[in-house]
Motif scaffolding. Structure first.
Motif, PDB file in Angstrom:
ATOM      1  N   LYS A 124      -7.640  -4.378   7.254  1.00 45.40           N
ATOM      2  CA  LYS A 124      -7.331  -4.665   8.656  1.00 45.40           C
ATOM      3  C   LYS A 124      -5.918  -4.173   9.013  1.00 45.40           C
ATOM      4  N   ILE A 125      -4.970  -4.383   8.101  1.00 48.81           N
ATOM      5  CA  ILE A 125      -3.587  -3.951   8.339  1.00 48.81           C
ATOM      6  C   ILE A 125      -3.515  -2.430   8.442  1.00 48.81           C
ATOM      7  N   LEU A 126      -4.236  -1.731   7.564  1.00 51.68           N
ATOM      8  CA  LEU A 126      -4.267  -0.263   7.649  1.00 51.68           C
ATOM      9  C   LEU A 126      -4.735   0.176   9.037  1.00 51.68           C
ATOM     10  N   LYS A 127      -5.782  -0.466   9.541  1.00 55.77           N
ATOM     11  CA  LYS A 127      -6.306  -0.111  10.865  1.00 55.77           C
ATOM     12  C   LYS A 127      -5.310  -0.445  11.966  1.00 55.77           C
ATOM     13  N   LEU A 128      -4.684  -1.631  11.863  1.00 54.63           N
ATOM     14  CA  LEU A 128      -3.683  -2.020  12.864  1.00 54.63           C
ATOM     15  C   LEU A 128      -2.542  -1.011  12.934  1.00 54.63           C
ATOM     16  N   TRP A 129      -2.147  -0.516  11.785  1.00 52.17           N
ATOM     17  CA  TRP A 129      -1.036   0.421  11.704  1.00 52.17           C
ATOM     18  C   TRP A 129      -1.495   1.877  11.842  1.00 52.17           C
ATOM     19  N   LYS A 130      -2.799   2.056  12.079  1.00 48.51           N
ATOM     20  CA  LYS A 130      -3.386   3.390  12.283  1.00 48.51           C
ATOM     21  C   LYS A 130      -3.103   4.327  11.107  1.00 48.51           C
ATOM     22  N   LEU A 131      -3.379   3.810   9.910  1.00 49.24           N
ATOM     23  CA  LEU A 131      -3.158   4.570   8.681  1.00 49.24           C
ATOM     24  C   LEU A 131      -4.440   4.639   7.859  1.00 49.24           C
ATOM     25  N   THR A 132      -4.555   5.688   7.066  1.00 49.01           N
ATOM     26  CA  THR A 132      -5.554   5.717   6.002  1.00 49.01           C
ATOM     27  C   THR A 132      -4.821   5.341   4.716  1.00 49.01           C
ATOM     28  N   GLU A 133      -5.576   5.054   3.675  1.00 47.49           N
ATOM     29  CA  GLU A 133      -4.918   4.755   2.402  1.00 47.49           C
ATOM     30  C   GLU A 133      -4.129   5.967   1.920  1.00 47.49           C
ATOM     31  N   ASP A 134      -4.672   7.164   2.097  1.00 48.26           N
ATOM     32  CA  ASP A 134      -3.968   8.385   1.676  1.00 48.26           C
ATOM     33  C   ASP A 134      -2.638   8.553   2.402  1.00 48.26           C
ATOM     34  N   THR A 135      -2.638   8.343   3.728  1.00 48.88           N
ATOM     35  CA  THR A 135      -1.378   8.492   4.467  1.00 48.88           C
ATOM     36  C   THR A 135      -0.396   7.389   4.100  1.00 48.88           C
ATOM     37  N   LEU A 136      -0.906   6.186   3.847  1.00 45.12           N
ATOM     38  CA  LEU A 136      -0.034   5.089   3.395  1.00 45.12           C
ATOM     39  C   LEU A 136       0.673   5.483   2.102  1.00 45.12           C
ATOM     40  N   PHE A 137      -0.086   5.954   1.124  1.00 40.17           N
ATOM     41  CA  PHE A 137       0.507   6.310  -0.165  1.00 40.17           C
ATOM     42  C   PHE A 137       1.438   7.513  -0.042  1.00 40.17           C
ATOM     43  N   GLU A 138       1.101   8.439   0.831  1.00 38.77           N
ATOM     44  CA  GLU A 138       1.977   9.585   1.081  1.00 38.77           C
ATOM     45  C   GLU A 138       3.328   9.113   1.639  1.00 38.77           C
ATOM     46  N   LYS A 139       3.278   8.215   2.618  1.00 38.70           N
ATOM     47  CA  LYS A 139       4.502   7.677   3.220  1.00 38.70           C
ATOM     48  C   LYS A 139       5.319   6.887   2.196  1.00 38.70           C
ATOM     49  N   THR A 140       4.652   6.061   1.407  1.00 37.25           N
ATOM     50  CA  THR A 140       5.404   5.216   0.470  1.00 37.25           C
ATOM     51  C   THR A 140       5.978   6.018  -0.692  1.00 37.25           C
ATOM     52  N   ARG A 141       5.312   7.090  -1.079  1.00 39.76           N
ATOM     53  CA  ARG A 141       5.924   7.970  -2.106  1.00 39.76           C
ATOM     54  C   ARG A 141       7.240   8.520  -1.572  1.00 39.76           C
TER      55      ARG A 141
END
Length: 116
Positions: A77-94
């Motif tokens: 739900k948080i990924l959707k709220l923040w308009k992210l995919t798991e791939d983009t999340l991990f890309e950003k956090t790297r």
């Protein structure tokens, strides 16, 4: 027996289905309580560097975990709220972890991240 397993493995929550005579196991993660609080915070938070790192940490922890389905659903739900995919999340956090110590000065986390 069921009692022996519960004593030996207190981190496991074992549920029995007596109707079918089968046993299903749903694990209770040892960090569930503190993680549940983090998830509640993330649901209300903006996606800054720290909150993105926390979401990625919890996604990693619970990916494929056989239990804590409420946490896993909320992480989706948080990924959707923040308009992210798991791939983009991990890309950003790297990128976040390469440029800064996101947990520095944040209590126990400053001694090392807990990814278990």
């Amino acid at each position: 027996s069921h009692t022996d397993r519960a004593t030996i493995f207190p981190s496991y929550q074992i549920e029995n289905s007596h109707a079918m005579g089968e046993q299903s196991k749903e694990q209770q993660h040892p960090q569930y309580r503190s993680d549940r609080q983090v998830v509640a915070t993330l649901l209300q938070a903006e996606p800054d560097d720290y909150h993105l790192a926390e979401l990625a940490r919890l996604r990693t922890r619970y990916k494929g975990f056989p239990g804590a389905y409420d946490i896993q659903t909320d992480l989706d739900k948080i990924l959707k709220l923040w308009k992210l995919t798991e791939d983009t999340l991990f890309e950003k956090t790297r990128a976040i972890h390469q440029k800064a110590e996101v947990y520095k000065g944040r209590g126990a986390r400053s001694k090392g991240e807990d990814w278990s």
